[in-house]
Motif scaffolding. Structure first.
Motif, PDB file in Angstrom:
ATOM      1  N   LEU A 159       7.568   8.470  -0.744  1.00 45.03           N
ATOM      2  CA  LEU A 159       6.166   7.617  -0.593  1.00 45.03           C
ATOM      3  C   LEU A 159       7.111   6.641   0.376  1.00 45.03           C
ATOM      4  O   LEU A 159       8.088   5.975   0.175  1.00 45.03           O
ATOM      5  CB  LEU A 159       6.476   6.757  -1.268  1.00 45.03           C
ATOM      6  N   ASN A 160       6.102   5.838   1.263  1.00 47.27           N
ATOM      7  CA  ASN A 160       6.026   4.631   2.212  1.00 47.27           C
ATOM      8  C   ASN A 160       5.567   3.463   0.970  1.00 47.27           C
ATOM      9  O   ASN A 160       4.445   4.581   0.299  1.00 47.27           O
ATOM     10  CB  ASN A 160       6.219   4.557   3.069  1.00 47.27           C
ATOM     11  N   HIS A 186       3.406  -0.211   2.489  1.00 48.03           N
ATOM     12  CA  HIS A 186       3.466  -0.798   3.532  1.00 48.03           C
ATOM     13  C   HIS A 186       3.070  -2.144   3.431  1.00 48.03           C
ATOM     14  O   HIS A 186       2.322  -1.460   2.236  1.00 48.03           O
ATOM     15  CB  HIS A 186       2.072  -0.136   4.401  1.00 48.03           C
ATOM     16  N   GLU A 231       1.027  -1.021  -0.151  1.00 51.42           N
ATOM     17  CA  GLU A 231       0.144  -0.082   0.111  1.00 51.42           C
ATOM     18  C   GLU A 231       1.100   1.510  -0.689  1.00 51.42           C
ATOM     19  O   GLU A 231       1.789   1.652   0.885  1.00 51.42           O
ATOM     20  CB  GLU A 231      -1.054   0.316   1.049  1.00 51.42           C
ATOM     21  N   GLU A 283       0.430  -4.495   4.239  1.00 51.42           N
ATOM     22  CA  GLU A 283      -0.353  -5.223   6.274  1.00 51.42           C
ATOM     23  C   GLU A 283       0.291  -6.139   6.341  1.00 51.42           C
ATOM     24  O   GLU A 283      -0.635  -6.515   7.371  1.00 51.42           O
ATOM     25  CB  GLU A 283      -1.065  -4.423   5.774  1.00 51.42           C
ATOM     26  N   HIS A 309       1.970   5.131   0.397  1.00 51.61           N
ATOM     27  CA  HIS A 309       1.174   6.402   1.835  1.00 51.61           C
ATOM     28  C   HIS A 309       2.390   7.535   1.368  1.00 51.61           C
ATOM     29  O   HIS A 309       3.765   7.290   0.925  1.00 51.61           O
ATOM     30  CB  HIS A 309       1.577   5.802   3.009  1.00 51.61           C
ATOM     31  N   GLU A 310       1.798   8.577   0.861  1.00 49.61           N
ATOM     32  CA  GLU A 310       2.872   9.503   1.084  1.00 49.61           C
ATOM     33  C   GLU A 310       2.912  10.568   2.360  1.00 49.61           C
ATOM     34  O   GLU A 310       2.421  10.079   3.350  1.00 49.61           O
ATOM     35  CB  GLU A 310       1.931  11.019   0.208  1.00 49.61           C
TER      36      GLU A 310
END
Length: 164
Positions: free
Chosen positions: A28-29, A31, A19, A33, A21-22
């Motif tokens: 950006l990262n 993830h 996923e 989960e 994530h900004e």
């Protein structure tokens, strides 16, 4: 060298389970989960200039930074795919230091000490499951040893002192 856009496309096409994530400064990262470990970030601070990091918990300390990440700035597509795949495989498995309390083979007592460097960096030395584990300030596993003496020697060599 792959561009920022190339790296994003490669990650999204090959790893739909990550996923995006900004974070700050346009970075950006990504993830994971489904990780069974505390660590969820596989791709860390992917920057518009092409720099970024991939979690390398499965790799020797000599090839990753103090937080456990490998710099991917100059990686080619096949290298990046392989590294992310290995990282996700590592995060998908429980490791010996994560065994549940009921599975312990030692006396079941958990021991913990705090060690500090001259620059006030804090390290935790944790004894459990018949092993000694060193965790950095972000709770990433730094090293594991079979004896307290080995762990203590490692910390002293790195110029850490135990707080009494």
């Amino acid at each position: 060298m792959l561009s920022f856009e190339d790296k994003i496309a490669l990650i999204q096409e090959n790893f739909p389970e990550l996923e995006m994530h900004e974070v700050s400064l346009g970075r950006l990262n990504f993830h994971y989960e489904e990780s069974v470990q505390d660590k969820k970030i596989v791709v860390y601070h992917l920057h518009p200039n092409g720099n970024g990091f991939v979690y390398g918990g499965h790799l020797p300390q000599s090839v990753k930074n103090e937080k456990g990440y490998v710099n991917i700035r100059d990686y080619e597509a096949d290298e990046l795919i392989a590294l992310i795949k290995e990282s996700m495989e590592f995060l998908s498995k429980k490791h010996g230091w994560q065994q549940q309390k009921k599975d312990r083979t030692d006396d079941g007592e958990r021991k913990e000490e705090h060690w500090y460097s001259h620059s006030h960096e804090k390290i935790r030395l944790v004894g459990e499951d018949g092993m000694w584990f060193i965790f950095d300030e972000d709770d990433a596993l730094e090293a594991a040893f079979e004896t307290y003496a080995e762990a203590e020697g490692y910390l002293k060599e790195a110029d850490f002192k135990r707080r009494k």
